[in-house]
Write an enzyme that holds these catalytic residues in place. Structure first.
Site: not given
Length: 755
Positions: A164, A220, A542
């Site tokens: 990630d 994220h 996600s």
């Protein structure tokens, strides 16, 4: 099967070894210095033409390169001689575990020359890959000290690796308090600056070329890591809403972050492969990837390559399906050895209800929840009544000559809320109702606003318009109800969630499963509301992917002897097909979802813990399947990392793979396939088939009963599909096959596309 992206040969790679530091011998260093001093201008000109290539090789027979330095030297032999005279290292990543090959900076001419060397397979330009909770555990039925969340589980001892954008190590979701130490097998590294890893965050490594640290610059990875295995944090909320204890799916699992993206939000495929290679070597148990590159042949998909190497080591791999829905065949991460996860809503909304003067209530959403907004009715106006399209949408400057002072203003278009709100506020409007366009239907969001507002559906907007036209003095108010839960229509398939059928392998039903991915509250690198509360509520596959990664960690703890395919089977065969109101799962437009939307259904973690039967697949079982896709021996070899002869290995149709679903194209000729199930339920049990045949299809199951007298016994059955002569005009039909025993319903979906 030509690979159009690669400039040389139509094939692909094997396994990755993390980049090694530049290791020149003293003689090489001297040579480098001499060449640089005499040819610096030529070198600088050449380096301006360099591009990163992913180079895939085939190992020489009889040499497995057991020593890293031998493999590294072999990789260096493919580089041009002047590579060691460069101002910058040319060899970027060398792969050992998930592919045979390396990433290097090369010119097109150097790649062409490299193609003549023995062992060369392909060289492809580096490709960029986009990155794709206080309430979701209870929404999924996870309860403290019960079932999968019992005191001996919570994912204890399982290592979840995330590929990630990095992580925020000092976030309370990654506190090591109360965590046991990592397992002895852990070999990972901690590359944090100014802080150290702990028993929760046991590893952090950077592979991103646009960053020099492991921090979450793109915002994220912190969220996905917290969703998968975050430690409990009380008092989490988002601008005062969705209050509760933020906790990951597997709160006692360990986390390892492999950063592949900096601020740009895109990761290079060469970096992804390097990160997966490192994760396999480090000893993770679950890999979670909330990113994808669309549909590609598996030999040209680095995530598929790395995932195959991972499952060979017993590592479960969960990936996001993509955010390209609701278009058909819009999936990423389609390989059958990957759990492909679509997104669903949860039963929570941040409610802002519009109350009209005729006592009609229309539900909407808003993150801004003022406590002092009057409950008395106020004047209501639709600014598009004058025929000006710009004022109908409350565009900037469009309300300057419209009387909106002291009124609630209805604006069209459920986007640009802040700009529209500013226009309403600038001209004296007291509140705003934002209505969707027809294409957006019922999909509303709880956004920040600059004034009291409610985002309502297209149908609600039409009702408001009709009311305004029915009276000379329309009135309304907005009732701000805050966070509400228990919505009966949940879960619904998220509008953005990518759909099947699979383009890369139509004979495998994808996505596999859906899980929570809409308005998920989890850890965030910074505070959005200028408090100490560092959480955010965002949506995407996600977010659904790490939910399933955490659930896989729970199952890994409960069943350490289960293979990755067994865990996937348990998740799929126990999934829910109905929403909390007891109706078939729908999409966000309230249209009944198909199995190309939801796969096997919505995840049910508690049932997955005791599935009764599993459909197991060993890594080598994929070889006949891959040959059946029409891949060449080299292409299959790149995936499985050893020599393959498809003419000797019996090819099988895609639908013959022992997968917990059927996806077939059916013409006039009947088709028969087999499946093998393993008993993991009661030692003495009998299962009978229950068929919900797709419309227009006959389904015959043989035998009509399966008996088991012990655990881990296997049984094989066959299914014959044929048209029944009834053609109702639809391009496809769907159904289900259940194996039913006392206390168990083991379900697999059936998709039939008619030819």
């Amino acid at each position: 099967m030509e690979n159009k992206r690669c400039k040389i040969l139509p094939t692909i790679l094997l396994v990755i070894l993390h980049i090694l530091p530049s290791m020149f011998s003293s003689s090489q260093a001297t040579t480098k210095s001499a060449i640089h001093s005499s040819n610096s201008d030529a070198i600088e000109k050449e380096e301006s033409n360099l591009e990163t290539y992913l180079v895939l090789l085939q190992k020489p027979e009889g040499n497995d390169f057991s020593k890293s330095k031998d493999l590294y030297s072999w990789y260096q032999s493919f580089l041009p001689e002047n590579a060691f005279s460069s101002n910058q290292p040319r060899l970027i990543h060398s792969y050992r575990h998930v592919a045979t090959g390396f990433a290097a900076k090369l010119t097109a001419g150097e790649v062409k020359a490299m193609a003549a060397k023995k062992g060369f397979v392909s060289a492809c330009p580096r490709r960029l890959v986009p990155l794709h909770t206080t309430h979701s555990p209870s929404f999924l039925g996870l309860q403290q000290n019960i079932g999968l969340w019992n005191s001996s589980n919570y994912g204890k001892g399982v290592i979840v690796g995330l590929i990630d954008s990095g992580i925020t190590p000092d976030h309370p979701s990654f506190s090591g308090k109360g965590m046991p130490p990592p397992p002895a097998k852990w070999k990972g590294k901690c590359e944090l600056n100014g802080t150290s890893c702990n028993n929760k965050l046991i590893g952090a490594r950077n592979f991103a070329t646009d960053s020099n640290n492991t921090l979450d610059e793109y915002q994220h990875g912190t969220h996905t890591a917290g969703t998968a295995a975050g430690s409990p944090v009380q008092g989490a909320n988002y601008f005062g809403q969705a209050n509760g204890t933020a906790i990951g799916m597997a709160p006692l699992a360990h986390l390892a972050m492999y950063k592949v993206s900096g601020r740009a939000g895109n990761a290079g495929d060469s970096e992804i492969l390097a990160a997966m290679d490192a994760a396999v070597e480090d000893g993770v148990d679950v890999l979670s990837l909330s990113l994808g590159i669309g549909s590609h042949p598996f030999y040209d998909d680095v995530i598929a390559l790395g995932a195959y190497a991972a499952i060979q080591k017993g590592i479960f791999v969960s990936c996001s399906a993509g955010n390209s829905g609701p278009d058909n065949s819009s999936l990423s991460n389609e390989a059958p050895w990957i759990l492909t996860v679509g997104a669903s809503t949860i039963d929570r909304a941040i409610r802002a209800t519009v109350l009209l003067g005729n006592n009609t209530e229309l539900n909407g959403e808003s993150l801004y929840q003022p406590e002092d907004f009057p409950s008395t009715l106020l004047p209501l106006v639709y600014t598009g009544a004058n025929g000006n399209p710009s004022s109908a949408y409350c565009g900037t400057g469009s309300l300057a000559n419209v009387d909106v002072k002291g009124k609630i203003v209805l604006c069209e278009g459920g986007y640009g809320a802040l700009e529209k709100g500013q226009e309403v506020k600038r001209n004296g409007g007291i509140a705003m109702i934002l209505m969707n366009e027809e294409s957006d239907g019922f999909v509303t969001t709880a956004d920040l606003q600059v004034l009291p507002a409610s985002h309502v559906s297209y149908m609600a907007g039409l009702a408001i318009k009709a009311y305004i036209e029915s009276t000379s003095s329309p009135m309304a108010t907005i009732l701000f109800k805050g966070t509400v839960t228990g919505l009966p229509e949940a879960p619904q398939v998220a509008e953005f969630s990518s759909r099947g059928p699979s383009f890369a392998s139509p004979g495998i039903l994808k996505p596999d499963i859906i899980g929570p991915g809409v308005r998920i509250l989890a850890a965030w690198p910074v505070s959005e509301d200028n408090t100490t509360n560092k959480f955010a509520m965002i949506s995407g596959t996600s977010m659904s992917c790490p939910h399933l990664s955490g659930i896989a960690a729970l199952l890994k703890n409960a069943h350490p002897d289960w293979s990755p395919a067994a865990i996937k089977s348990a998740i799929m065969t126990t999934a829910n097909l109905v929403d909390h109101g007891g109706n078939p799962i729908s999409d966000e437009q309230f249209v009944t979802a198909t199995i190309f939307d939801i796969g096997a259904g919505h995840v049910n973690p508690s049932r997955a813990n005791d599935p009764g039967l599993i459909y197991d697949i060993q890594p080598d079982d994929y070889i006949p399947y891959l040959c059946g896709l029409g891949y060449s021996d080299k292409q299959v070899g790149l995936i499985v990392q050893h020599g393959v002869n498809c003419s000797n290995d019996s090819s099988i149709p895609e639908a013959q793979l022992n997968y917990p679903s059927f996806s077939i194209r059916l013409g006039s000729t009947p088709q028969t396939y087999t499946r093998t199930v393993t008993n993991v339920g009661q030692p003495n049990s009998a299962y009978t088939p229950q068929v919900f045949a797709p419309e227009g299809v006959n389904v015959k199951v043989t035998p009509d009963k399966i008996n088991f007298s012990g655990m881990n016994q296997k049984a094989t059955y066959s299914v014959t599909f044929s048209k029944n002569g009834y053609n109702y005009g639809a391009p496809f039909a769907q159904g289900y096959l259940n194996w039913v025993a006392d206390g168990y319903i083991v379900r697999i979906p059936i998709a039939v596309i008619f030819e």
